[in-house]
Design an enzyme around this catalytic site. Structure first.
Site, PDB file in Angstrom:
ATOM      1  N   THR A   1      34.259 -42.387 110.632  1.00  0.00           N
ATOM      2  CA  THR A   1      33.824 -42.288 109.238  1.00  0.00           C
ATOM      3  C   THR A   1      33.782 -43.644 108.524  1.00  0.00           C
ATOM      4  O   THR A   1      34.661 -44.477 108.719  1.00  0.00           O
ATOM      5  CB  THR A   1      34.790 -41.357 108.484  1.00  0.00           C
ATOM      6  OG1 THR A   1      34.806 -40.097 109.146  1.00  0.00           O
ATOM      7  CG2 THR A   1      34.363 -41.154 107.045  1.00  0.00           C
TER       8      THR A   1
ATOM      9  N   GLY B   1      42.826 -42.270 110.063  1.00  0.00           N
ATOM     10  CA  GLY B   1      44.221 -41.856 110.205  1.00  0.00           C
ATOM     11  C   GLY B   1      44.930 -42.743 111.216  1.00  0.00           C
ATOM     12  O   GLY B   1      44.429 -42.962 112.307  1.00  0.00           O
TER      13      GLY B   1
ATOM     14  N   GLU C   1      36.263 -33.124 109.841  1.00  0.00           N
ATOM     15  CA  GLU C   1      35.646 -32.678 111.099  1.00  0.00           C
ATOM     16  C   GLU C   1      34.521 -31.678 110.855  1.00  0.00           C
ATOM     17  O   GLU C   1      34.445 -30.638 111.495  1.00  0.00           O
ATOM     18  CB  GLU C   1      36.714 -32.123 112.041  1.00  0.00           C
ATOM     19  CG  GLU C   1      37.733 -33.216 112.342  1.00  0.00           C
ATOM     20  CD  GLU C   1      38.547 -32.961 113.591  1.00  0.00           C
ATOM     21  OE1 GLU C   1      39.771 -32.987 113.474  1.00  0.00           O
ATOM     22  OE2 GLU C   1      37.959 -32.769 114.670  1.00  0.00           O
TER      23      GLU C   1
END
Lengths: 661, 661
Positions: free
Chosen positions: A140, A179, A424
């Site tokens: 992303t 993350g 997702e």
């Protein structure tokens, strides 16, 4: 005060063990893992968890990840994934923080790397055992979420040095939400545009080291903490910018497309398979919907059985005996039940299809099945993560004011859960994609083409109306309305899919209903349950179907599935099903067999002694009667001199006279 | 990258000033107060607000309350309340923390005290100016929320000493959730059962001092901090237990029922009026729904205009140009617009009726009007606090992943807002009470009885179907369906209101629609707006009605309001209204005239430069590249020796051979 939960539990007639085995075929293993979690000094979660600050949550999470690293050494990857999934019910952030590395980073390599690359990055370097490498998934970008093809980070090939130069060309291309990037990761699977000889070959995956063994950033790598989020603050999401970061040619993952030393790029259409790496997350979220939903509905139902309100003191009515309260909670109980077999069926399909695909037995068949799985998982992920979000909100409201307390667990649950709707695959994007495919499948089926098993119903000739006495009818009513909506969409779409996005959204939701009902009835009819457990499962099955028919009644009536007068019958039938379920609610929630530490709510303990539990938790963590650390602020306000004095008596009449003219 | 917001703003044709004046008749004053807030060093809110811990939030909140105490000295109570309401848009907890004292505590005394009692407790002691006394509102008990008549705390009269003894007889009677009790309050308005001569006279209100001037607890008073909540952690909610706390007879509030020195109690039926104290909160929450809703929809719309996704890079589609995105957001924009005039009308009714009541001109008329106001406010409070909660959740999802970041402001908004559904009347309880009243009013109207102005439509003869070309029809379709549902409920209720709780819930929601549409059309037709501003207001009005007709289409079709085929026309009409609104979205959101500091979202700034704003806010507050304070945990995991070594080589084959037999 009567302990209503214990009183009712003593009167239960259903076998909690049978229901538990039905809901969870792996129940013995599940029970053993839960026992290990709640007895583990690091992994167990308590009420004080809800009081932790972001830095405390992150540190605790790191300790839990470290603790898990000793478990992973002695079990298979699948066993460990199951452990993580169960742990996530009480602490979702931990599972994510590990999953970023083990699922996303490792799947990116498994899905895109050659055997040698997989072997080196995942096994030789210890990654799969949480040693050496801790990876993150750098897909992303700030300006590009759902649209992977639009990513802007570049990997430009330098044939003279046989390296790639990774660059972030502008602010919107900053890798975002990554993350693990802020603190934990030393490597990343970077999605970037492959540029060779000045030509753009589209987005490929590259392994890029971010930090050295001392956790210092490598040259050209700029990273920062994303900071606070709505929930899951224990995850150290970060942003990454690359400034001329050079990596060897061999760090490009080359299972599909490859690059020769001279810069020649060899593309393959099979690359689309690589996106199957993202499927696991979607499929898992349907299972999460079942497991998490079970936790939250248990809290609300136990509280609603225990709590009394209105009527005379000592003779008040239990909340759950109000019709509206049943209407608010029991359909969600049925949802959670249906999600058990439904999510297991989806997971089994996923495992079978992916195994076939990796075994490359019949690649064409596998690719077709994979497409169907994309559609089914998109429909089920989006519909059910939405529904569980509604379940949590309704559960919180059903616990009245106490639902708003952090120790109900439901506020945090909503915050943590909400991300499931977005990550997702954004739910709306997934749903309208699934809806478009369903319309296309319907069109193909009408032309007599053979379509996948999960969607074969689109070609069947089905009765539109509901026959209360025929179990199949509770499913076919959904299949028939899907056909009608698809037909309607084809009529009005005029080549522009935008014109039918509402219809596509409906189709996605309706397919989820069809899928869950089908999977549940298969299991009911498999003979696993008998006697009154089977009867109650049928009641739950009917409730699910009728509740949603009533909820979407406008659509059914718009397409003349049945007469308007039938709605009254359906609404009456729903109330009848509530009455059948009401005596069994304690057994139906006990059947999830969640230990108190997993439920972790002052309102949802097994013992039903919720006032004492709640007060006890609060006294233990907040004590009694302390003064505020900022008492001086309050004291100086309440004890302040009057305004005239504070204004130096400079506005009194005689002063103003002095100043006047 | 194009700045879409600025580009579109340059093309706007609507007058932002006219729309602003329409939405807020007090707009000049509003603008001045916002300016004062955002320039105030203590009262202004910034992004770092979203990073504060509970102790930090509470301390900051105390500073803000203290800061407000200097404002209150120079303005009327009404002016100050308006200031608080505006401040609450950016920091809802502060307004609550002050409101606990100024609204709840003071209203309890105003509503139940004699003139002398009001004079002493509120004026002489400085309370209304935030000096001396800081009160809390000790009504709710751990075991008793909505059911005030069931409270268990006792105030037992001792005629020999002319005092009351206040006691908490059991755990469930612990005063719970009491805002301000944990740290701030030194007095409480305690709702307790009056016991005299062994007889229970029901719940009355008593002033009880909790802490002395040194903030030490008075004898027999036990208090603790409630701790963490889903939101509004800046409020120091607490619990209170009383153990033989003695207060003078004169501390009972005796506007209605009184007690003589010998213990004789004189009851009066007028006491029901005292509950009007709770009405203010409900009425205010409808205004809050407008003001807060405007903030959140602005964030989502500005982001959706600015953000592009899918299509080619540089030519991607703006999110707001997707039909589904319009369907997700524009109905909520219409809701916020309708809530402007609607909440103002409700507030005006409240002020008029309460003034009449206190002036005691025509007490019978006032009591009748008060009952109607209870019903209207219950319907409007519950329906709209629910809708705004959905608006926030949809707005967050509409901002994609970035909506999940704390700096979108939308996560915190949801957490803070959620309590509105539960406090000062649980939404479900309020809604079904309103629904029952509507059924009774309908029954009375059918019998030819005269009913209050707001509900007079229940007796009218109305067309059920919708006439697209008649503005009144967009309202009467709601009036007609309310009549039909009420009629249906009467037919099936068989003396048991529980059987029709779903219908009661619907009626409450539908009445809110009727009320908002009526108030909005009145204002449109008042001549305030002309030209294209009037046209756009009519578009908004139509969208609101049609959107909800489509949403509740099952009910309309069940009761044959129109033919199923008409739904398709309605859905087409909705899309046409979207197209009419689309070019004006920048002006329609700018018209709220909220300064950036009030919106306080990295995604919602006026300048539309959201990537730079967002990245800048994050860099400013989280910096770049810091290592984790808990790095040793990660390092010791990733660098750990292999398992054999850590297990002292005690499981190697040769060791096991040594140990075997």
């Amino acid at each position: 005060m009567t302990n209503n939960l214990q009183k009712e539990r003593a009167q239960q007639t259903l076998s909690v063990d049978s229901l538990n085995a039905f809901l969870d075929p792996d129940h013995k293993n599940t029970a053993a893992i839960y026992q290990q979690i709640i007895n583990d000094p690091v992994l167990v979660t308590s009420k004080s968890y809800y009081d932790l600050t972001k830095p405390q949550l992150r540190e605790l999470c790191a300790h839990k990840v470290k603790r898990l690293s000793s478990y992973i050494e002695n079990e298979s990857f699948e066993e460990f994934e199951n452990r993580l999934s169960l742990l996530s019910v009480s602490d979702p952030a931990v599972a994510t923080r590990v999953g970023i590395n083990l699922a996303l980073f490792c799947n990116a390599i498994k899905g895109n790397g050659t055997d040698d690359q997989i072997d080196y990055w995942l096994k030789e370097r210890g990654t799969l055992k949480l040693r050496g490498i801790y990876g993150c998934f750098a897909m992303t970008e700030l300006g590009h979420g759902s649209n992977v093809a639009g990513l802007e980070t570049t990997a430009t090939y330098n044939p003279e040095r046989q390296t790639f130069t990774i660059n972030t060309p502008n602010l919107a291309a900053t890798k975002w939400w990554i993350g693990g990037a802020a603190h934990s990761s030393n490597h990343a699977a970077v999605y970037a545009r492959l540029i060779s000889g000045g030509k753009d070959y589209g987005v490929k995956v590259f392994v890029v080291q971010l930090r050295d063994s001392n956790f210092d950033l490598l040259p050209g790598v700029s990273i920062g903490d994303i900071g606070s989020k709505m929930g899951r603050d224990a995850i150290d999401n970060g942003w990454i910018q690359f400034n001329n970061v050079e990596i060897p040619r061999e760090y490009m993952l080359q299972k599909f497309s490859t690059i020769d030393p001279d810069g020649t790029v060899n593309l393959t259409p099979l690359e689309q398979i690589s996106y199957s790496a993202l499927l696991q997350g979607r499929v898992s979220m349907v299972l999460d919907s079942h497991r998490h939903g079970a936790r939250y509905i248990t809290i609300a139902l136990r509280y609603s059985i225990g709590r009394e309100q209105f009527g005379e003191v000592g003779k008040e009515t239990q909340l759950i005996d109000y019709t509206l309260h049943q209407y608010r909670l029991l359909p969600y109980l049925s949802l959670v039940y249906l999600l058990g077999p439904g999510s297991q069926k989806l997971m089994a399909s996923y495992n079978r299809i992916l195994n076939d695909l990796y075994a490359a037995k019949n690649i064409k068949k596998s690719i077709t099945e994979l497409k169907d799985l994309f559609v089914a998982s998109a429909s089920l992920k989006s519909t059910n993560t939405w529904l569980i979000s509604q379940l949590i909100d309704e559960a919180r409201q059903a616990c009245g004011g106490h639902g708003y307390h952090a120790y109900s667990g439901l506020g945090r649950a909503f915050q943590d859960w909400s991300v499931q709707q977005t990550w997702e695959g954004d739910n709306n994007v997934l749903a309208i994609n699934a809806g478009r495919s369903i319309i296309k499948y319907y069109q193909a089926a009408q032309k007599g083409k053979k379509i996948g098993e999960d969607f074969a119903y689109l070609g069947e000739n089905l009765p539109a109306d509901l026959d209360f006495s025929d179990l199949r009818s509770y499913i076919t009513i959904w299949a028939a309305i899907i056909q009608k909506v698809a037909q309607h969409a084809l009529k009005i779409y005029k080549g522009n899919w935008e014109l039918v996005s509402q219809e596509r959204l409906l189709l996605s939701k309706f397919h989820s209903n069809y899928y869950l009902l089908t999977a549940f009835l298969e299991r009911i009819q498999s003979g696993e349950l008998t006697g009154q457990e089977k009867e109650i499962a049928i009641t739950i099955f009917k409730l699910y179907s009728l509740y949603f028919v009533d909820k979407f009644s406008g659509v059914f009536l718009q397409f003349n599935s049945f007469q308007p007068s039938k709605l009254g019958e359906i609404q009456t039938a729903i109330k009848g099903l509530f009455a059948q379920l009401r005596p069994h609610l304690v057994a139906l929630t006990d059947a999830f067999k969640y230990p108190d530490e997993i439920i972790n709510s002052s309102l949802g303990n097994f013992n039903g002694d919720f006032y004492n539990n709640y007060f006890g938790d609060i006294i233990q963590n907040y004590g009694k009667g302390d003064k505020a650390p900022y008492l001086d602020v309050l004291a100086s306000m309440l004890g302040r001199p009057d305004q005239e004095e504070r204004l130096f008596q400079s506005r009194t009449k005689d002063v103003l006279e002095k100043l006047g003219n």
